[in-house]
Each structure stands twice: as structure tokens, then as C-alpha cells.
Design a protein around this motif. Structure first.
Motif, mmCIF file in Angstrom:
data_model
loop_
_atom_site.group_PDB
_atom_site.id
_atom_site.type_symbol
_atom_site.label_atom_id
_atom_site.label_comp_id
_atom_site.label_asym_id
_atom_site.label_seq_id
_atom_site.Cartn_x
_atom_site.Cartn_y
_atom_site.Cartn_z
ATOM 1 N N SER A 19 16.272 -6.704 0.195
ATOM 2 C CA SER A 19 16.028 -5.659 -0.800
ATOM 3 C C SER A 19 14.997 -6.135 -1.819
ATOM 4 C CB SER A 19 17.335 -5.281 -1.512
ATOM 5 O OG SER A 19 18.272 -4.737 -0.603
ATOM 6 N N ALA A 20 15.169 -7.383 -2.277
ATOM 7 C CA ALA A 20 14.213 -7.946 -3.228
ATOM 8 C C ALA A 20 12.835 -8.094 -2.590
ATOM 9 C CB ALA A 20 14.723 -9.299 -3.727
ATOM 10 N N LEU A 21 12.802 -8.550 -1.336
ATOM 11 C CA LEU A 21 11.525 -8.686 -0.627
ATOM 12 C C LEU A 21 10.849 -7.329 -0.478
ATOM 13 C CD1 LEU A 21 9.508 -10.413 0.983
ATOM 14 C CD2 LEU A 21 10.929 -10.012 3.014
ATOM 15 N N SER A 22 11.620 -6.287 -0.200
ATOM 16 C CA SER A 22 11.057 -4.945 -0.068
ATOM 17 C C SER A 22 10.333 -4.526 -1.338
ATOM 18 C CB SER A 22 12.176 -3.935 0.237
ATOM 19 O OG SER A 22 12.814 -4.224 1.457
ATOM 20 N N LEU A 23 10.947 -4.779 -2.487
ATOM 21 C CA LEU A 23 10.343 -4.385 -3.755
ATOM 22 C C LEU A 23 9.083 -5.193 -4.047
ATOM 23 C CD1 LEU A 23 13.595 -3.979 -5.873
ATOM 24 C CD2 LEU A 23 12.226 -2.177 -4.790
ATOM 25 N N LEU A 24 9.108 -6.479 -3.702
ATOM 26 C CA LEU A 24 7.935 -7.317 -3.935
ATOM 27 C C LEU A 24 6.755 -6.853 -3.077
ATOM 28 C CD1 LEU A 24 9.561 -10.868 -4.113
ATOM 29 C CD2 LEU A 24 8.522 -9.586 -5.998
ATOM 30 N N VAL A 25 7.006 -6.588 -1.807
ATOM 31 C CA VAL A 25 5.936 -6.139 -0.920
ATOM 32 C C VAL A 25 5.493 -4.723 -1.293
ATOM 33 C CG1 VAL A 25 5.315 -5.634 1.475
ATOM 34 C CG2 VAL A 25 6.708 -7.637 0.946
ATOM 35 N N GLY A 26 6.447 -3.873 -1.661
ATOM 36 C CA GLY A 26 6.107 -2.515 -2.050
ATOM 37 C C GLY A 26 5.173 -2.474 -3.245
ATOM 38 N N ALA A 27 5.315 -3.440 -4.139
ATOM 39 C CA ALA A 27 4.443 -3.490 -5.315
ATOM 40 C C ALA A 27 2.992 -3.721 -4.927
ATOM 41 C CB ALA A 27 4.924 -4.588 -6.264
ATOM 42 N N LEU A 28 2.761 -4.329 -3.752
ATOM 43 C CA LEU A 28 1.394 -4.585 -3.298
ATOM 44 C C LEU A 28 0.694 -3.314 -2.824
ATOM 45 C CD1 LEU A 28 2.027 -7.877 -1.250
ATOM 46 C CD2 LEU A 28 1.220 -7.661 -3.615
ATOM 47 N N LEU A 29 1.462 -2.252 -2.623
ATOM 48 C CA LEU A 29 0.887 -0.992 -2.150
ATOM 49 C C LEU A 29 0.518 -0.059 -3.295
ATOM 50 C CD1 LEU A 29 3.164 -0.195 0.927
ATOM 51 C CD2 LEU A 29 0.858 -1.149 0.932
ATOM 52 N N GLY A 30 0.589 -0.542 -4.509
ATOM 53 C CA GLY A 30 0.227 0.293 -5.645
ATOM 54 C C GLY A 30 1.404 1.092 -6.150
ATOM 55 N N PRO A 31 1.206 1.910 -7.184
ATOM 56 C CA PRO A 31 2.324 2.635 -7.811
ATOM 57 C C PRO A 31 3.034 3.599 -6.866
ATOM 58 C CG PRO A 31 0.195 3.386 -8.668
ATOM 59 C CD PRO A 31 -0.080 2.146 -7.896
ATOM 60 N N TRP A 32 2.283 4.310 -6.025
ATOM 61 C CA TRP A 32 2.929 5.234 -5.097
ATOM 62 C C TRP A 32 3.758 4.489 -4.057
ATOM 63 C CZ3 TRP A 32 3.389 10.279 -5.861
ATOM 64 C CH2 TRP A 32 2.490 10.904 -6.737
ATOM 65 N N GLY A 33 3.202 3.410 -3.527
ATOM 66 C CA GLY A 33 3.930 2.623 -2.539
ATOM 67 C C GLY A 33 5.162 1.969 -3.134
#
Length: 301
Positions: A106-120
Motif C-alpha cells: 500500500s505504501a509502495l503504491s502511494l510512492l509510485v503513484g506520486a511519480l505520475l503527477g497529481p492525477w495519478g
């Protein structure tokens, strides 16, 4: 005299069991939906290959894998009845390792998601919350045969489709994209209902009110078919309205192919549901990509 049995309980999870825990076979639908989103955005994936690849990995192995780990942890008592050889009830993932893996992912998902910009990132937050809302108490929407599959369908199809389009367009996708993504997510409710057939006995014993439990296999299968077909019929009508007649015809043909597959499946829903997942569902997701290409360059409606 020698002792051949291992009397010491396992303290670390088996690597193979950890892979099975996150169920690679389930990664394809959200990965495919994300790719459909990138195609429908009208932006060439070659213009931002890193965002496309990162989003596919995030949607599949990371977020979907996390959701499977969370579901297995929360379902460990049900799996002890349905599938006692699964990683957690079998002891190959001991103690609370299943929970720790789900939380770490779950934490990894949020970290990687942040790399996709605000929408991601926003979409990733929604996906992580949805995964836990589906499986974990006190919410545990999985208990409902209506809300549970609905949440999974939207999370597997609508959310990654929307995310792929938003990330590549760097903004809110056009409304035709949102409508088509939403319709395919709603239709996926039926796919999720058919997937519940394999856990019928355990769900009944553990109070999980899936549609096969509450309605019975025959009626549940008919409801699933209707739920899958109606959104696709709306997709056909929308594509025709948006002057995409050839794409509409292709989606219609794929829908008719599903009607044939459904007629076979309905003869024995419990036995044929897995078969349908390899035939009718393939036509369903093929229609998704046809619709994605139809949306390219369509613009605001």
C-alpha cells in the motif's frame, strides 16, 4: 531413529508463496484498462513511454497485487474452507506476514503513484482505499453481492482507464472518455459475479452474501449476463452517436459473440463460469480497446 517431519513452524514466507499471494493472473484487467486509457486520451504513448510503462506496472503488479494480498489476509478464514492450500491458510506465509506485505505494498503504491503527477497520485489513493474497503472490517464491501463486485469492477476498469487518460492528457479526461470508462466498469460487475462462483461454499458458510449465494447460481449467472451486456449496448449507441459507426459495429459484433458464450455458460453456470472467463471476457476486453481507439481525437462532446 530419525525424525523426518519439520517440527519447527515457519517464520519467514516462501518466495513462491509471496508471488502466489499477489496473484499475477489478476493483474491483466487493470493493466489493460490503463492502456485503454492512454490510447483513448489521443496522446501518443510514444510521447511519454515512461508514464505509460510506470502506470501499467502500478495498476497491475503494485496496486492490484496489493489488493490481492489484502484480500487474502482478510479472507484467510474463508480460504481455509475454499482453498486451504492458499499461501496464508497453508502456513507458507506465516503469522502476520500477509498483513505486513499488504501494508508495505500500500505504501509502495502511494510512492509510485506520486511519480505520475497529481492525477495519478489521486487515483492511486482512491485505488488503495477501495482495496481495503472491499476486504477489511468494518466496511468489508465484499459481504455484499451488489456493492462488492461493483467496487471491484470500477477499480479494475474505470479507475485505471481514467488514470491512463488523465496522466497522458495531464488533466481531466474529456467526458466521452469518462462515460465509456464508467460503462465498462459497471459491466465488469457481471464478470466479478461470475468469479464468485468458485468460492460459493466458503462464502455461504462465512456469511459473504455474493450473488451466487443469495440468488443461487442460475439466477446470479443471468443477472451477471444482463449487467455485462447492457453497458456494452450503451457503448455501441454512444459510439454510433459520436459518428464512429465502424467501431460501434465491432463492439456490437463482440457483444453478440458474448451472447453466444453466455448461452453455453448458462447451461451449467457453476461448471462453465471458468470457461466463460476465457472466452466471453476476452471479447469484452477486446471491445474496450476498440472503444478506446474510437475515442482518440474525439474531443469534448
Amino acid at each position: 531413529m530419525s525424525v523426518s517431519a519439520n517440527l519447527h513452524p515457519r517464520t519467514l514466507p516462501e518466495p513462491a508463496a509471496m508471488l502466489r499471494l499477489i496473484k499475477p493472473i489478476t493483474w491483466f484487467p487493470p493493466m489493460w484498462a490503463y492502456l485503454c486509457g492512454t490510447v483513448s486520451s489521443g496522446v501518443s504513448p510514444l510521447e511519454a513511454p515512461a508514464l505509460v510503462l510506470l502506470g501499467i506496472v502500478l495498476a497491475g503488479p503494485i496496486v492490484c497485487g496489493m489488493s490481492q494480498a489484502a484480500n487474502d489476509w482478510c479472507d484467510r478464514h474463508v480460504d481455509a474452507i475454499n482453498e486451504p492450500d492458499r499461501p496464508i491458510p497453508s502456513g507458507r506465509i506465516p503469522g502476520r506476514w500477509g498483513l505486513w506485505i499488504a501494508l508495505a505494498m500500500s505504501a509502495l503504491s502511494l510512492l509510485v503513484g506520486a511519480l505520475l503527477g497529481p492525477w495519478g497520485f489521486a487515483a492511486t489513493v482512491v485505488g488503495v482505499l477501495a482495496a481495503w474497503a472491499y476486504s477489511a472490517e468494518p466496511v468489508r464491501l465484499k459481504r455484499s453481492g451488489w456493492f462488492g463486485p461493483g467496487l471491484v469492477g470500477l477499480s479494475y476498469e474505470t479507475l485505471p482507464w481514467f488514470t491512463g487518460a488523465a496522466v497522458l492528457a495531464a488533466g481531466l479526461p474529456d467526458w466521452p472518455i469518462i462515460w465509456i470508462a464508467l460503462l465498462y466498469g459497471i459491466g465488469a460487475h457481471g464478470i466479478m459475479t461470475l468469479n464468485d462462483f468458485k468460492a460459493l461454499e466458503g462464502d455461504r458458510q462465512m456469511g459473504v452474501n455474493s450473488l451466487p449465494v443469495t440468488l443461487g447460481p442460475e439466477l446470479a449467472a443471468k443477472v451477471a449476463c444482463v449487467v455485462m451486456l447492457v453497458p456494452q449496448a450503451l457503448v455501441v449507441m454512444l459510439l454510433a452517436h459520436w459518428d464512429r459507426p465502424y467501431h460501434a459495429a465491432a463492439v456490437l459484433a463482440l457483444g453478440l459473440g458474448q451472447v453466444w458464450a453466455m448461452s453455453v455458460m448458462l447451461r451449467d453456470p457453476r461448471a462453465k463460469a471458468p470457461w466463460y472467463n476465457g472466452t466471453g471476457v476476452l471479447m469484452y476486453i477486446s471491445g474496450m480497446m476498440v472503444a478506446a481507439f474510437a475515442l482518440r481525437g474525439l474531443g469534448m462532446m
